[in-house]
Design a protein around this motif. Structure first.
Motif, mmCIF file in Angstrom:
data_model
loop_
_atom_site.group_PDB
_atom_site.id
_atom_site.type_symbol
_atom_site.label_atom_id
_atom_site.label_comp_id
_atom_site.label_asym_id
_atom_site.label_seq_id
_atom_site.Cartn_x
_atom_site.Cartn_y
_atom_site.Cartn_z
ATOM 1 N N LYS A 94 7.584 34.111 20.118
ATOM 2 C CA LYS A 94 8.487 34.199 21.217
ATOM 3 C C LYS A 94 8.535 35.870 21.599
ATOM 4 C CE LYS A 94 10.027 30.127 21.785
ATOM 5 N NZ LYS A 94 9.805 29.506 23.001
ATOM 6 N N CYS A 95 8.782 36.319 22.688
ATOM 7 C CA CYS A 95 9.074 37.471 23.121
ATOM 8 C C CYS A 95 10.587 37.994 22.606
ATOM 9 C CB CYS A 95 9.007 37.831 24.474
ATOM 10 S SG CYS A 95 7.206 37.654 25.162
ATOM 11 N N GLN A 96 10.596 39.476 22.159
ATOM 12 C CA GLN A 96 12.076 39.661 21.753
ATOM 13 C C GLN A 96 13.020 39.459 22.856
ATOM 14 O OE1 GLN A 96 10.411 44.246 22.284
ATOM 15 N NE2 GLN A 96 12.831 44.188 21.999
ATOM 16 N N GLY A 97 14.193 39.085 22.387
ATOM 17 C CA GLY A 97 15.179 38.473 23.439
ATOM 18 C C GLY A 97 15.050 37.394 24.265
ATOM 19 N N ASN A 98 14.155 36.651 23.855
ATOM 20 C CA ASN A 98 14.028 35.345 24.095
ATOM 21 C C ASN A 98 14.471 34.275 23.182
ATOM 22 O OD1 ASN A 98 12.339 35.083 27.212
ATOM 23 N ND2 ASN A 98 11.975 36.863 25.865
ATOM 24 N N ALA A 99 15.147 33.298 23.476
ATOM 25 C CA ALA A 99 15.660 32.238 22.370
ATOM 26 C C ALA A 99 14.522 31.245 21.814
ATOM 27 C CB ALA A 99 16.574 31.393 23.242
ATOM 28 N N ILE A 100 14.401 31.078 21.007
ATOM 29 C CA ILE A 100 13.326 30.067 20.367
ATOM 30 C C ILE A 100 13.664 28.659 20.606
ATOM 31 C CG2 ILE A 100 12.777 31.400 18.141
ATOM 32 C CD1 ILE A 100 14.528 29.467 16.498
ATOM 33 N N ALA A 139 16.385 39.190 17.323
ATOM 34 C CA ALA A 139 16.789 40.751 17.901
ATOM 35 C C ALA A 139 15.724 41.637 16.937
ATOM 36 C CB ALA A 139 18.089 40.884 17.463
ATOM 37 N N ALA A 140 14.728 40.911 16.283
ATOM 38 C CA ALA A 140 13.883 41.902 15.561
ATOM 39 C C ALA A 140 12.618 41.483 15.661
ATOM 40 C CB ALA A 140 14.220 41.637 13.972
ATOM 41 N N ILE A 141 11.783 42.525 15.383
ATOM 42 C CA ILE A 141 10.125 42.143 15.921
ATOM 43 C C ILE A 141 9.517 42.020 14.595
ATOM 44 C CG2 ILE A 141 8.151 43.307 17.074
ATOM 45 C CD1 ILE A 141 10.306 44.759 18.822
ATOM 46 N N GLY A 142 8.199 40.974 14.676
ATOM 47 C CA GLY A 142 7.544 40.912 13.582
ATOM 48 C C GLY A 142 7.270 39.584 13.440
ATOM 49 N N THR A 143 6.659 39.212 12.277
ATOM 50 C CA THR A 143 6.205 37.873 11.677
ATOM 51 C C THR A 143 7.244 37.517 10.533
ATOM 52 O OG1 THR A 143 3.998 38.051 12.532
ATOM 53 C CG2 THR A 143 4.599 36.277 10.948
ATOM 54 N N PHE A 144 7.879 36.319 10.641
ATOM 55 C CA PHE A 144 8.994 35.887 9.925
ATOM 56 C C PHE A 144 8.294 34.461 9.165
ATOM 57 C CE2 PHE A 144 10.756 38.988 12.756
ATOM 58 C CZ PHE A 144 11.478 39.703 11.970
ATOM 59 N N ASN A 145 8.002 34.597 7.872
ATOM 60 C CA ASN A 145 7.712 33.128 7.268
ATOM 61 C C ASN A 145 9.154 32.824 6.493
ATOM 62 O OD1 ASN A 145 4.959 33.415 7.870
ATOM 63 N ND2 ASN A 145 4.897 35.225 6.468
ATOM 64 N N THR A 160 8.208 25.422 4.917
ATOM 65 C CA THR A 160 8.145 26.544 5.420
ATOM 66 C C THR A 160 7.777 26.407 6.911
ATOM 67 O OG1 THR A 160 5.888 26.642 4.809
ATOM 68 C CG2 THR A 160 7.449 27.481 3.133
ATOM 69 N N GLY A 161 7.935 27.640 7.564
ATOM 70 C CA GLY A 161 7.670 27.795 8.903
ATOM 71 C C GLY A 161 7.486 29.409 9.132
ATOM 72 N N THR A 162 7.056 29.622 10.553
ATOM 73 C CA THR A 162 6.761 31.043 10.951
ATOM 74 C C THR A 162 7.394 31.130 12.381
ATOM 75 O OG1 THR A 162 4.897 31.277 9.461
ATOM 76 C CG2 THR A 162 4.981 32.638 11.178
ATOM 77 N N ILE A 163 8.146 32.264 12.368
ATOM 78 C CA ILE A 163 8.555 32.649 13.800
ATOM 79 C C ILE A 163 8.113 34.055 14.069
ATOM 80 C CG2 ILE A 163 10.531 33.310 15.305
ATOM 81 C CD1 ILE A 163 12.195 31.214 13.711
ATOM 82 N N THR A 164 7.174 34.156 15.080
ATOM 83 C CA THR A 164 6.530 35.478 15.277
ATOM 84 C C THR A 164 7.238 35.964 16.572
ATOM 85 O OG1 THR A 164 4.520 34.705 14.583
ATOM 86 C CG2 THR A 164 4.456 36.536 16.179
ATOM 87 N N VAL A 165 7.743 37.172 16.530
ATOM 88 C CA VAL A 165 8.624 37.865 17.682
ATOM 89 C C VAL A 165 7.705 39.035 18.133
ATOM 90 C CG1 VAL A 165 10.849 38.839 18.413
ATOM 91 C CG2 VAL A 165 10.555 37.255 16.248
#
Length: 259
Positions: A94-100, A139-145, A160-165
């Motif tokens: 997702k782009c920052q500021g956009n809901a998953i 609200a944070a940028i990066g790759t979150f596992n 597990t999963g990954t959210i990339t911002v």
């Protein structure tokens, strides 16, 4: 103890009965699969590892002459927790500021709740009635596992999963004036912009003939010698992921005198 609670696939503590009098043996009914009773030399022993879930009320009955006796007991076998992804989107970018898009897990078996670690700020996980939902706006940028782990009785499960911002693009003027006046056929001073964030390039519109913009390794440089007369309001726009940014400037090209 003749009343025991175990997790599935975990051995019980041996339950031992002494058979005497006219009793020459014993039988048992009601045990879960994996648990057996064995008679030997006046002793009846119940042992094993349960492989079935539930509450099992068993009865031990002597065999032999005259009136026989019975005793009862209970073995409770609890399940391990279960955890399954039920929304099929545990990896998101997702782009920052956009809901998953909500990520949904189903909790079952011995699982009575769940926790999550590794989420970006702005994303949370909530358990309700057998369902664990991850949602929010990062609200944070990066790759979150991240890791979801059940809570409850017996063995717990994790997935597990990954959210990339991804960040929005950024653009800043880093050298040279973005407003310049030149005589025709005289080179401008290079105008340099730094591109960052989600910006992977840049384009420019509105330049006079002879002036061009070139992107290289995060830097966009406008340079050259104008061969057209007039006031040229130009716009530099980033390219890349997420929201793009623009900056403007002006190049004024004056004519030589005529006689």
């Amino acid at each position: 103890s003749n009343i025991q609670t175990r997790c599935i696939n975990n051995a019980i503590t041996n339950i031992v009965y002494t058979v005497g009098g006219g009793g020459t043996g014993a039988t048992v009914t009601g045990l879960p699969t994996g648990i057996t009773g064995v008679y030997n030399a006046g002793v009846f022993t119940i042992s094993g590892t349960p492989t079935a879930i539930g509450t099992f009320n068993y009865t031990v009955t002597t065999t032999g002459t005259c009136i026989q006796k019975s005793l009862t007991g209970t073995i409770i076998v609890n399940p391990d927790a279960t955890l399954s992804l039920s929304s099929a989107n545990n990896n998101q970018s997702k782009c920052q500021g956009n809901a998953i898009t909500d990520i949904v897990y189903t909790i079952g078996g011995g699982g009575t709740g769940a926790t999550v670690t590794g989420l970006p700020i702005g994303i949370t996980g909530i358990y309700n009635a057998g369902v664990f939902t991850i949602s929010g706006t990062p609200a944070a940028i990066g790759t979150f596992n991240y890791t979801v782990t059940t809570t409850g009785t017996c063995m717990q499960k994790s997935l597990t999963g990954t959210i990339t911002v991804n960040p929005d693009a950024s653009i800043t003027l880093t050298s040279g004036s973005n407003t310049q006046t030149r005589c025709i056929n005289n080179a401008i001073t290079n105008i340099v912009y730094t591109i960052g964030g989600g910006g992977t390039g840049a384009t420019v519109t509105g330049l006079p003939i002879g002036i061009t913009g070139v992107y290289n390794a995060g830097v966009f440089t406008i340079s050259g010698t104008p061969v057209a007369i007039g006031t040229f309001n130009y716009t530099v726009t980033t390219t890349g992921t997420c929201i793009q940014k623009s900056l403007t400037g002006t190049i004024i090209v004056n004519p030589d005198a005529t006689l």
